[in-house]
Motif scaffolding. Structure first.
Motif, short mmCIF file in Angstrom:
data_model
loop_
_atom_site.label_atom_id
_atom_site.label_comp_id
_atom_site.label_asym_id
_atom_site.label_seq_id
_atom_site.Cartn_x
_atom_site.Cartn_y
_atom_site.Cartn_z
N GLN A 1 80.57 2.80 -12.76
CA GLN A 1 81.68 3.86 -12.14
C GLN A 1 81.85 3.38 -10.72
OE1 GLN A 1 83.53 6.69 -13.38
NE2 GLN A 1 84.38 6.81 -11.24
N GLY A 2 82.80 2.66 -10.25
CA GLY A 2 82.96 2.08 -8.95
C GLY A 2 81.73 1.66 -8.59
N ASP A 3 81.21 1.94 -7.31
CA ASP A 3 80.35 1.16 -6.72
C ASP A 3 78.55 1.67 -7.48
OD1 ASP A 3 81.50 -0.20 -5.10
OD2 ASP A 3 81.35 1.10 -3.50
N ARG B 1 71.10 -4.89 -13.71
CA ARG B 1 72.32 -4.54 -13.58
C ARG B 1 72.82 -4.25 -12.11
NH1 ARG B 1 74.67 -2.27 -19.10
NH2 ARG B 1 73.31 -3.52 -20.46
N VAL B 2 71.95 -3.70 -11.38
CA VAL B 2 72.31 -3.30 -10.11
C VAL B 2 72.67 -4.50 -9.33
CG1 VAL B 2 71.23 -2.85 -7.88
CG2 VAL B 2 70.90 -1.13 -9.82
N GLY B 3 72.13 -5.93 -9.65
CA GLY B 3 72.35 -6.99 -8.85
C GLY B 3 73.71 -7.67 -9.47
N GLU B 4 73.62 -7.50 -10.86
CA GLU B 4 74.81 -8.05 -11.49
C GLU B 4 76.17 -7.38 -10.96
OE1 GLU B 4 75.57 -7.72 -16.23
OE2 GLU B 4 73.41 -8.34 -15.66
N PHE B 5 76.14 -6.12 -10.78
CA PHE B 5 77.45 -5.49 -10.34
C PHE B 5 77.28 -5.04 -9.21
CE2 PHE B 5 77.14 -4.01 -15.00
CZ PHE B 5 78.16 -4.63 -15.39
N ARG B 6 76.40 -5.66 -8.28
CA ARG B 6 76.49 -5.42 -6.81
C ARG B 6 76.59 -3.81 -6.70
NH1 ARG B 6 79.36 -8.14 -2.90
NH2 ARG B 6 77.57 -8.50 -1.66
N SER B 7 75.92 -2.91 -7.41
CA SER B 7 76.02 -1.71 -7.16
C SER B 7 75.41 -1.02 -5.94
CB SER B 7 75.38 -0.92 -8.36
OG SER B 7 76.06 -1.27 -9.62
N ARG B 8 75.95 -0.04 -5.55
CA ARG B 8 75.26 0.40 -4.29
C ARG B 8 74.43 1.87 -4.69
NH1 ARG B 8 79.13 1.42 0.47
NH2 ARG B 8 80.52 2.49 -0.87
N GLY B 9 74.63 2.36 -5.72
CA GLY B 9 73.89 3.56 -6.32
C GLY B 9 73.75 3.60 -7.83
N VAL B 10 72.57 4.30 -8.05
CA VAL B 10 72.26 4.58 -9.81
C VAL B 10 72.00 5.92 -10.04
CG1 VAL B 10 70.66 3.91 -11.56
CG2 VAL B 10 71.31 2.26 -9.92
N ILE B 11 72.98 6.60 -11.05
CA ILE B 11 72.54 7.90 -11.40
C ILE B 11 71.89 7.75 -12.75
CG2 ILE B 11 73.42 9.84 -11.72
CD1 ILE B 11 75.93 9.42 -10.18
N VAL B 12 70.79 8.35 -12.81
CA VAL B 12 70.04 8.46 -14.12
C VAL B 12 70.09 10.02 -14.63
CG1 VAL B 12 68.11 8.17 -15.71
CG2 VAL B 12 68.71 6.52 -13.91
N ASP B 13 71.09 10.07 -15.67
CA ASP B 13 71.25 11.60 -16.13
C ASP B 13 70.12 12.03 -17.42
OD1 ASP B 13 71.96 14.29 -17.04
OD2 ASP B 13 74.16 13.85 -17.30
N VAL B 14 69.18 12.97 -16.80
CA VAL B 14 68.33 13.29 -18.04
C VAL B 14 68.26 14.68 -18.45
CG1 VAL B 14 66.49 11.63 -16.86
CG2 VAL B 14 66.71 14.04 -16.12
N THR B 15 69.67 15.26 -18.29
CA THR B 15 69.75 16.54 -18.77
C THR B 15 69.17 17.04 -20.20
OG1 THR B 15 71.96 16.55 -17.71
CG2 THR B 15 71.50 18.41 -19.17
N ILE B 16 69.45 16.02 -21.02
CA ILE B 16 69.07 15.80 -22.34
C ILE B 16 67.36 16.16 -22.82
CG2 ILE B 16 68.86 13.48 -23.11
CD1 ILE B 16 70.88 15.73 -25.13
#
Lengths: 299, 123, 137
Positions: free
Chosen positions: B8-10, B35-50
């Motif tokens: 999702q964007g960055d 994947r952080v490197g692959e997509f050159r992402s600046r942030g990662v969100i891990v949703d553990v609601t479940i």
């Protein structure tokens, strides 16, 4: 052999007498019951009951007691006593009313026996031997049921008070205040933390101001609970600001070596709310003309 | 159980869909870190609601994952830890230490936006 | 028996099964949602201990009664190497494996009762109990 025989005989005559007593009380049911009700009214033990209630209850109690005498089994009396205690305590009937009522019934039964056996002292004595243990047993069943019911109510009220004593209040969007007053023990700390976490979730709070001005003292256990509350809130994305740490508590915390470096503390509740406002980007502005009424703006 | 990773964007968003075994968790960690490197992402969100349990292994894996992602130049936010789970984690003595947390996905995105505001890598 | 449940623990996937079964049973007993999470987490920790140190073992779940208290009893046992120094193993932060060393002492904090018996070379047995907080009787 002989003694066995006399034993049997004694038992037989006892059963016969028991039968006699039961028949006597059944026969005299209406006059005795009226006498009982009148005596209770005279003693003011029936305050708050309607005529109808008095009729049905007195009949049930009268018959239940006779049944106990007849069968020697107290299950019905037990069930009835528990039900009566539940209702009695709820309706604000005093144990004096209930127990007084039963004592009166015991007297009425007793008197009628005296009347019946007035010319036969030996018969009276044997009748009382059968009657008294039953009467005492019924009284103790009722008294215990009442005590148990009272204890239950006290327990429920304690829980209710505990719940009330930890209000989590929303002051602004995303800001909660948790004023803690009184002694904290493990149970309360747990309850408080659970309640705070749930409220953080439902009100989407980002900052919590936890004021412990009203906490008389802490030991290492309580200090750890406070740290846990702060940590758990953090896991849900909320920052906790602790305010109102008294000199004594500050000293205890330092002496105990509790790690407070990650705790966000501010002197008093006012300062805590100001800090929370700052974190959330609120600015409180006084409007000149409004005589001290305050308006808040999000900047 | 496969955890889908969305770009999702960055940012990368990993939304946990069911209870995870240890192997699933390790796979998620490896996937995100690469994947952080692959997509050159600046942030990662891990949703553990479940998740209704976060034990010492899950916590440790998420923590080490966040540190690895940091070394790869991105920030991590764990979102959606349930009240019961948070309570249980602190009772157990578990901490996420320096890993950022937020209430839910929305708050997590806002947090990353603020944290990466000064980041002019992309211009 | 309907109120007893035995879950063999042979791999890390069984950890998930064990804690789900435990949560199910505890839910039937009427534990609060927070307590369910505490129980499931404690089961997860002792199951993990089995996988990590003994490779295989089992977790048995049963319903217990003590006076007027009802609760869940979790027993984890294995025939693994055993724990030479239980006192040390029960200290926060102590671990001979690669974990955080919070497993056993942590699980103890989550439950009401905790007992561990271990013999080197024979195996380990952990018994944990948690009682339903009874409100009205």
């Amino acid at each position: 052999m002989k003694s066995k025989k006399t034993n049997e005989q004694a038992n037989q005559s006892k059963d016969k007498l028991r039968r006699e007593l039961v028949d006597h009380f059944r026969e005299k049911r209406e006059p005795l019951r009226h006498q009982w009700v009148e005596q209770m009214i005279a003693k003011g033990l029936l305050a708050g009951l309607t005529r109808e209630e008095i009729e049905t209850e007195s009949m049930t109690i009268y018959d239940t007691c006779i049944a106990c005498l007849e069968t020697g089994e107290y299950d019905d009396a037990q069930t009835y006593a528990i039900r009566m205690a539940e209702r009695g305590v709820l309706q604000g009937m005093t144990s004096e009313q209930i127990i007084g009522g039963l004592l009166t019934l015991r007297d009425v039964y007793g008197r009628s026996l005296f009347e019946r056996y007035q010319h036969d002292i030996e018969g009276l004595s044997s009748a009382l031997d059968i009657y008294e243990p039953v009467a005492n047993k019924i009284l103790s069943i009722v008294a215990l049921a009442f005590v148990a019911e009272r204890e239950k109510v006290v327990r429920q009220q304690q829980e209710a008070i505990q719940e009330l004593s930890t209000p989590v209040l929303q002051v602004r969007d995303q800001m909660l205040i948790l004023p803690i007053i009184g002694v904290i023990d493990t149970h309360r700390a747990r309850q408080l933390t659970e309640q705070l976490l749930r409220t953080i979730r439902t009100s989407r709070a980002k900052v919590v101001v936890m004021d412990i001005t009203g906490v008389p003292g802490v030991d290492s256990k309580v200090a750890n609970h406070l740290v846990q509350t702060v940590d758990a809130s953090q896991l849900m994305g909320a920052t906790v600001i602790v305010t109102g740490i008294s000199p004594e508590i500050a000293q205890t915390l330092v002496t105990l070596g509790v790690d407070l470096t990650k705790m966000n503390t501010v002197g008093d509740l006012q300062g805590g709310i100001e800090e929370a406002d700052h974190l959330l980007g609120y600015k409180v502005v006084r409007i000149e003309s409004s005589n001290g009424f305050i308006r808040k703006e999000k900047v | 159980m496969f955890v889908p990773i969305l770009k999702q964007g960055d940012y990368l968003i990993a939304s946990v869909q069911s209870e995870l075994s240890d192997a699933d968790l390790l796979k998620l960690r490896d996937d995100l870190v690469s994947r952080v490197g692959e997509f050159r992402s600046r942030g990662v969100i891990v949703d553990v609601t479940i998740l209704d349990v976060m034990d010492s292994f899950a916590t440790r894996t998420l923590r080490s994952m966040a540190h690895m992602i940091m070394l790869r130049g991105a920030k991590t936010v764990i979102v959606g830890i349930q009240p019961e789970v948070a309570f249980s984690m602190v009772q157990l003595g578990l901490k996420l230490e320096s890993v950022a947390t937020a209430l839910d996905l929305e708050e997590g995105m806002a947090l990353l936006d603020r944290q990466t505001e000064g980041d002019t890598r992309r211009g | 028996m309907a109120d007893e449940n035995c879950i063999p623990i042979n791999s890390e996937i069984d950890i998930v099964t064990a804690r789900q079964k435990g949560r199910e049973m505890a839910a039937k007993l009427g534990f609060s949602s927070t307590e369910l999470t505490l129980i499931a987490t404690a089961i997860s920790e002792i199951a993990r201990n089995i996988v990590e140190y003994a490779r295989e073992g089992e977790i048995s779940l049963s319903i217990g009664q003590q006076g007027d208290k009802r609760g869940i009893i979790v027993i984890g046992c294995d025939n693994g190497p055993g724990i030479p120094n239980i006192k040390l193993a029960m200290q926060d932060g102590y671990s001979t494996g690669k974990s955080l060393g919070l497993g056993l002492p942590g699980a103890k904090r989550l439950m009401d009762e905790f007992e561990i018996v271990s013999e080197v070379g024979k195996g380990t047995k952990v018994t944990m109990k948690k009682w339903v907080q009874n409100h009205a009787r």
